[in-house]
Each structure stands twice: as C-alpha cells, then as structure tokens.
Design an enzyme around this catalytic site. Structure first.
Site, PDB file in Angstrom:
ATOM      1  N   ARG A 121       1.809  31.795  16.575  1.00 43.06           N
ATOM      2  CA  ARG A 121       3.020  32.525  16.163  1.00 43.06           C
ATOM      3  C   ARG A 121       3.667  31.808  14.994  1.00 43.06           C
ATOM      4  O   ARG A 121       3.938  30.611  15.082  1.00 43.06           O
ATOM      5  CB  ARG A 121       3.994  32.612  17.339  1.00 43.06           C
ATOM      6  CG  ARG A 121       5.313  33.245  16.947  1.00 43.06           C
ATOM      7  CD  ARG A 121       6.292  33.380  18.085  1.00 43.06           C
ATOM      8  NE  ARG A 121       7.566  33.863  17.579  1.00 43.06           N
ATOM      9  CZ  ARG A 121       8.734  33.242  17.751  1.00 43.06           C
ATOM     10  NH1 ARG A 121       8.790  32.122  18.468  1.00 43.06           N
ATOM     11  NH2 ARG A 121       9.832  33.731  17.233  1.00 43.06           N
ATOM     12  N   HIS A 136      12.961  34.521  10.973  1.00 39.30           N
ATOM     13  CA  HIS A 136      13.266  33.307  11.757  1.00 39.30           C
ATOM     14  C   HIS A 136      14.289  32.476  10.976  1.00 39.30           C
ATOM     15  O   HIS A 136      14.069  31.330  10.616  1.00 39.30           O
ATOM     16  CB  HIS A 136      11.985  32.504  12.011  1.00 39.30           C
ATOM     17  CG  HIS A 136      12.099  31.530  13.150  1.00 39.30           C
ATOM     18  ND1 HIS A 136      11.243  31.517  14.240  1.00 39.30           N
ATOM     19  CD2 HIS A 136      12.979  30.515  13.365  1.00 39.30           C
ATOM     20  CE1 HIS A 136      11.585  30.527  15.065  1.00 39.30           C
ATOM     21  NE2 HIS A 136      12.644  29.913  14.564  1.00 39.30           N
ATOM     22  N   GLU A 188      15.496  34.916  18.105  1.00 41.60           N
ATOM     23  CA  GLU A 188      16.723  34.401  18.719  1.00 41.60           C
ATOM     24  C   GLU A 188      18.015  34.966  18.103  1.00 41.60           C
ATOM     25  O   GLU A 188      18.778  34.259  17.436  1.00 41.60           O
ATOM     26  CB  GLU A 188      16.739  32.862  18.676  1.00 41.60           C
ATOM     27  CG  GLU A 188      15.563  32.264  19.393  1.00 41.60           C
ATOM     28  CD  GLU A 188      15.774  30.832  19.789  1.00 41.60           C
ATOM     29  OE1 GLU A 188      16.749  30.220  19.333  1.00 41.60           O
ATOM     30  OE2 GLU A 188      14.960  30.316  20.565  1.00 41.60           O
ATOM     31  N   ASN A 243      12.152  33.160  24.444  1.00 38.69           N
ATOM     32  CA  ASN A 243      12.188  31.732  24.091  1.00 38.69           C
ATOM     33  C   ASN A 243      13.034  31.039  25.152  1.00 38.69           C
ATOM     34  O   ASN A 243      14.218  31.360  25.296  1.00 38.69           O
ATOM     35  CB  ASN A 243      12.851  31.511  22.727  1.00 38.69           C
ATOM     36  CG  ASN A 243      12.001  32.013  21.572  1.00 38.69           C
ATOM     37  OD1 ASN A 243      10.946  32.592  21.797  1.00 38.69           O
ATOM     38  ND2 ASN A 243      12.453  31.787  20.352  1.00 38.69           N
ATOM     39  N   TYR A 279      13.991  27.181  27.119  1.00 37.66           N
ATOM     40  CA  TYR A 279      13.869  25.727  27.098  1.00 37.66           C
ATOM     41  C   TYR A 279      14.527  25.040  28.281  1.00 37.66           C
ATOM     42  O   TYR A 279      14.031  24.033  28.774  1.00 37.66           O
ATOM     43  CB  TYR A 279      14.472  25.169  25.796  1.00 37.66           C
ATOM     44  CG  TYR A 279      13.654  25.492  24.575  1.00 37.66           C
ATOM     45  CD1 TYR A 279      13.855  26.658  23.835  1.00 37.66           C
ATOM     46  CD2 TYR A 279      12.647  24.621  24.160  1.00 37.66           C
ATOM     47  CE1 TYR A 279      13.091  26.957  22.724  1.00 37.66           C
ATOM     48  CE2 TYR A 279      11.885  24.905  23.039  1.00 37.66           C
ATOM     49  CZ  TYR A 279      12.116  26.075  22.337  1.00 37.66           C
ATOM     50  OH  TYR A 279      11.350  26.369  21.230  1.00 37.66           O
ATOM     51  N   GLU A 286       8.371  31.028  22.952  1.00 42.40           N
ATOM     52  CA  GLU A 286       8.639  29.595  22.724  1.00 42.40           C
ATOM     53  C   GLU A 286       8.974  28.902  24.031  1.00 42.40           C
ATOM     54  O   GLU A 286       9.715  29.456  24.847  1.00 42.40           O
ATOM     55  CB  GLU A 286       9.823  29.367  21.772  1.00 42.40           C
ATOM     56  CG  GLU A 286       9.523  29.585  20.326  1.00 42.40           C
ATOM     57  CD  GLU A 286      10.732  29.341  19.447  1.00 42.40           C
ATOM     58  OE1 GLU A 286      11.548  28.447  19.747  1.00 42.40           O
ATOM     59  OE2 GLU A 286      10.879  30.085  18.458  1.00 42.40           O
TER      60      GLU A 286
HETATM   61  O1  GBE Z   1      20.021  26.834  27.358  1.00 39.56           O
HETATM   62  S1  GBE Z   1      21.454  26.600  27.709  1.00 39.56           S
HETATM   63  O2  GBE Z   1      22.189  27.870  27.798  1.00 39.56           O
HETATM   64  O3  GBE Z   1      21.609  25.768  28.890  1.00 39.56           O
HETATM   65  C1  GBE Z   1      22.125  25.708  26.368  1.00 39.56           C
HETATM   66  C2  GBE Z   1      21.881  26.536  25.125  1.00 39.56           C
HETATM   67  C3  GBE Z   1      21.427  25.611  24.047  1.00 39.56           C
HETATM   68  N1  GBE Z   1      20.780  26.307  22.932  1.00 39.56           N
HETATM   69  C4  GBE Z   1      19.563  26.988  23.410  1.00 39.56           C
HETATM   70  C5  GBE Z   1      18.796  27.578  22.253  1.00 39.56           C
HETATM   71  N2  GBE Z   1      18.547  26.526  21.266  1.00 39.56           N
HETATM   72  C6  GBE Z   1      17.886  27.101  20.145  1.00 39.56           C
HETATM   73  C7  GBE Z   1      16.402  26.969  20.339  1.00 39.56           C
HETATM   74  O4  GBE Z   1      15.835  27.212  19.059  1.00 39.56           O
HETATM   75  C8  GBE Z   1      14.491  27.521  19.106  1.00 39.56           C
HETATM   76  O5  GBE Z   1      13.893  26.376  19.626  1.00 39.56           O
HETATM   77  C9  GBE Z   1      13.343  25.367  18.764  1.00 39.56           C
HETATM   78  C10 GBE Z   1      13.814  24.012  19.263  1.00 39.56           C
HETATM   79  O6  GBE Z   1      15.213  23.932  19.152  1.00 39.56           O
HETATM   80  C11 GBE Z   1      13.683  25.610  17.322  1.00 39.56           C
HETATM   81  O7  GBE Z   1      13.033  24.658  16.504  1.00 39.56           O
HETATM   82  C12 GBE Z   1      13.202  27.006  16.994  1.00 39.56           C
HETATM   83  O8  GBE Z   1      13.250  27.276  15.612  1.00 39.56           O
HETATM   84  C13 GBE Z   1      14.096  28.004  17.712  1.00 39.56           C
HETATM   85  O9  GBE Z   1      13.460  29.248  17.791  1.00 39.56           O
HETATM   86  C14 GBE Z   1      19.759  25.890  20.782  1.00 39.56           C
HETATM   87  C15 GBE Z   1      20.483  25.305  21.932  1.00 39.56           C
END
Ligand code: GBE
Length: 482
Positions: free
Chosen positions: A84, A129, A174, A314, A316, A379
């Site tokens: 991707r 993006h 996002e 996406n 995390y 992601e």
């Molecule tokens: O999840 S919780 O609600 O407890 C806290 C929210 C915190 N946000 C979540 C999304 N993140 C953007 C992720 O951003 C994504 O991830 C990669 C790593 O950051 C980036 O490099 C990519 O470009 C992007 O698509 C920024 C921080």
C-alpha cells in the site's frame, strides 16, 4: 511449550492478504524534482522547520523516488501479497488541476507499479495521504466546498493513468487526522487550529469528495477494470473506565470512528445522531445562529451512503474513557475524557500503547455497527527509537495478529492485513525520531540504506507459512528472495 504453556500455531484463512504500507510524503523525497510542485508539508517544514521535533523534513526522506527498485526488492524479500502506497497529488498535477500532467511524476508510479506486477505484488493505492497541493490550501483547502471537484478531477486522472493495473483504491487516509488534527488542531499540516469549525467543514467536504471519487470509479472505471474503492479510517478502541462509563465509551466511538464511518457504512448514513445533537445544542448555547457541524444536503447524504466496497482500518492503540465533569472548553463538543494507564506497554510514540484486546474489541464493534463489512487492515504497526533487534515490535505484531485471529474466529470479515511500515520514514511532527519500519533506513547514508530488522524476518515467515508461530526464532544473518 513456553513457561509451561502449550504454544499453539494459528493459521490464517485461505486467501488472506498480507502487505506493508508507506505514504508519498513520508518516503519519496524529491520534493521539488522533475516538476513536482509544493504541498502543505513542504510548506510547513520549510517555513517553520522546528514545528517538527528534530527540525527535519521530507525533502529527501527515504529517497524512494529514486529507489523504487530497492523498495520492490524488499517487498519480494518479505514475500508480500500487496503493498500500500500513496500518490503525491502535486507530483502528478503540478498546478493541482488536470490542465498539466507531469509525465516524470507519472513515470515514477508506472515504474513502481509495473515492477510490483512483474513479481505478483498487488498495488494498493491511496489517492490522498495528507500532502495537499499548497495552492489548494491557499484557496481554503478542505474547508472550501470546491475541494470536492478538485479532488474528483485528481481522482479521475489517477484512475485513467493507473486503473488498468491498480485494482485496490483508497480515496483518503485517516480523515480524522486530515480534519480534526489538521484543521481542528495543530497535530497535522496545515495546523489551522479552528476546532469545532474548520474540522467539521473539512469532514463534510472530505466525505462528499470521497463519495464523488467513489462514484466516478464505480460508473466510469469499474465496468472495464473491476477494482474496488474504500477509505482508510483510523480508530482507537475506547474502553469504558467502569460500567457507569459505557455510554461515554459509545459516545467516544461515535465522535471518533463514527464521524467518518457512519455517513458511509450505515444504512441511514449521515453523521451520528448524538454528534449532530450535541454540536447543535452547544452551538446554540454559544450564540451561533447555525450549528457548527455542517449538514449534508439530501443529495449528498445519498451520494455518501454506501460509497465504499470495503472498510479500510488503520488501528494502533486504545484508551480508557470516562464522562468528564469538567466544564468544556469552547467548541469541545464531546464531554468524554480519556487516558492510557501507565501499566500499558509503551512504544516510542507517546500515544501508542500495546493493547491487543482493544483491536479485538474494535473489530467486533465494526462487525456489529456496520453490518460486518469486508475489512482490510490498512495500517497496524509499532514504533521504536531504532535498532535491528526489535523484539518489542515482534511482540506487538504477534499480539495484534493474534487478536485479529480471535476476531476472525468470531465472524469478523477481515480480508487482509497491512503492516505500517515497510521502512522507516518521516513520522510527521516527530520527524525521524520515531521508527515504524520492518526495514531500518539509514537517513545519514547517501543511498538511504535499507536493512531488515529482526521483525522483517518474523513477518516474512508469517507471510510464507500463513501461520502465527509464537516460538519461531528467525535466522537473521541473510535476507533472501525465495
Ligand atoms: O488511539 S487513541 O484514540 O487511543 C489515541 C489517538 C492517537 N492518534 C491515533 C492516530 N495517529 C495517527 C496514525 O497515523 C498513521 O499512522 C502512522 C504512525 O503514526 C503514520 O506514519 C501514518 O502516516 C498514518 O496513517 C495519531 C495519534
């Protein structure tokens, strides 16, 4: 057997797609090469360099513009099913509009796509993006309703150029980061910081722009190419602090993932009802004549509803949420607060904690809230401060893939998984201080040497065996193309 516990090997479903992801501004470099024009990240990093933690920028980044051969080699070393990546709007359309198409820029993407297809790696393309042409931002960017046509015209050019070979498309990456962080705060370019106003204008325009591009593909390109179009929505899981905060958790999810998923993936469409109500009531109380949340017209509602063939997710991390009793700042419309317990395993990113059960719960939530759509994890990944022996990243991937398998066993329709990221890259306001790559990039070397981390060998074996073996120990001496 590990610590007396039988470790079972888990298999992935047949046909499950394994990939890795990157994005144009984060890896390409060549910020002004061969006719590319300026975008909002060029402008931000050049005009206020130390808004970025290490005062760096994406002028060269991983230099992928000049190194697609090595990048495809890495995909082959991992044995990826798909890769991707995103297109740079201002590299393809230097004026932002389709009056001029930059052949050199198009050639880079053709070379990349053709090399991938030569080795049976499926290109998965994100149209946007975060790297908006600077000229468009000067005309209001995502707060200007005309962005719908600007984006639709760009999308049509991309479909014409690459639609014969690219079958998986995402319009936006996002929307919450684009709008809430970029227009409602300082988290992303252009750092407009008009919370509760510009973020909502962006949200509405972005969703209509997405839908217009979806329908262009569906009407004009799908009949002959048969591809699919979705959106990559970011979402954290919101765990209620206790039984009494379950309603707060539901509200956090509706203001989070729901703001962008409800208009597209629910039968009735539109923003979540509670969002509309809360913003309207708060706006009136503040003395606004109209609600700060911009309404869709009936035609726009119909256009956006159902405008996706899959749900790109996406994900995390997660947080604990509770109903806050503090008086809210102006234009803070959801009175829900959140935190992450200090006991949760950390990463190199302040917001990223290892919470695999949150992934499991979020997938179940999507299944139940949006009628079990086809989900592609677009992601998921982990950050470190560098180094090749990345056991923490290996643990994160194993835990999250395990949680995803639990969700699949409970009926969640997950078709693929994409690791963020293939290689270290420009991590937005954190610059190069946080590393997400399966491959380490040496940003001090002229040729931006890429070196596989231990996690690359573990991910390679997961892809090869189509199974999760928690006991697998890789031989990291030599990376091969098998
Ligand atoms: O999840 S919780 O609600 O407890 C806290 C929210 C915190 N946000 C979540 C999304 N993140 C953007 C992720 O951003 C994504 O991830 C990669 C790593 O950051 C980036 O490099 C990519 O470009 C992007 O698509 C920024 C921080």
């Amino acid at each position: 057997i590990l610590n007396g516990v039988k470790q079972s090997i888990r298999n992935f479903p047949d046909g499950f797609m394994f990939g890795a992801a990157t994005a144009s501004y984060q890896i390409e470099g060549a910020w002004d090469a061969d006719g590319k024009s300026e975008n909002i990240w060029d402008r931000l990093t050049h005009s206020i360099p130390c808004r970025i933690k290490d005062c760096s920028n994406g002028d060269v980044a991983a230099d992928s513009y000049n190194r697609h051969t090595r990048d495809v080699e890495m995909m082959r070393e991992l044995g990826l099913d798909h890769y991707r990546f995103s297109l740079s709007w201002s590299r393809i359309l230097p004026t932002s509009f389709p009056d001029v198409i930059n052949d050199a820029g198009v050639q880079y993407y053709n070379n990349l796509i053709n090399a991938m297809l030569k080795y049976n790696i499926e290109p998965m393309v994100t149209l946007y993006h975060w790297d908006l042409p600077q000229k468009l931002q000067e005309m209001g960017g995502w707060t200007n309703p005309h962005v719908v046509d600007w984006f639709a015209d760009y999308a049509r050019v991309a479909f014409e150029l690459f639609g014969d070979r690219v079958k998986y498309w995402m319009t936006m990456n996002e929307p919450h980061e684009i709008c809430n962080a970029g227009y409602g705060g300082m988290g992303k370019a252009p750092q407009l910081n008009f919370k509760g106003l510009a973020d909502y204008m962006c949200a509405k325009n972005l969703l209509v722009a997405h839908a217009k591009a979806y329908h262009i593909y569906n009407d004009e390109f799908k009949p002959k190419h048969g591809g699919v179009v979705g959106m990559a929505i970011s979402a954290g899981w919101a765990e209620p602090e206790s039984e009494e905060h379950v309603e707060a958790s539901n509200e956090a999810l509706l203001f989070g993932i729901g703001q962008y998923a409800h208009p597209i993936y629910t039968k009735e469409g539109d923003f979540p009802q509670i969002m509309k109500e809360k913003v309207a009531v708060k706006s009136a109380a503040q003395g606004y004549y109209r609600s700060r949340l911009i309404e869709f017209t009936p035609e726009e509602l119909d256009m956006v509803r159902g405008s996706a063939d899959f749900f790109g997710l996406n994900h995390y991390t997660s947080s604990i949420v509770y109903r806050s009793n503090v008086t809210l700042a102006n234009n803070e419309d959801s009175d829900v607060s959140s935190y992450q317990p200090s006991s949760w395993p950390t990463s190199a990113s302040s917001w990223l904690k290892q919470v695999p059960w949150g992934f499991h719960k979020l997938l179940n939530y999507i299944r139940d809230t949006y009628d079990n759509p086809v989900v592609i994890i677009t992601e998921n990944g982990f950050s470190t401060l560098g180094g090749l022996e990345d056991d923490e990243r290996i643990s994160y991937y194993r835990e999250y893939l395990n949680a995803m398998l639990d969700a699949i066993e409970e009926g969640c329709n997950v078709a693929g998984y994409t690791a963020w990221s293939l290689m270290d890259n420009f991590e937005w306001l954190e610059g190069y201080t946080e590393r997400f790559g399966l491959y380490e990039v040496d940003f001090t070397s002229a040729n931006r040497t890429r070196t596989p981390r231990k996690s690359a060998f573990v991910y390679k074996e997961i892809v090869r065996s189509r199974a999760l073996d928690p006991l697998y120990e890789p031989n990291t001496n030599v990376m091969t193309i098998d």
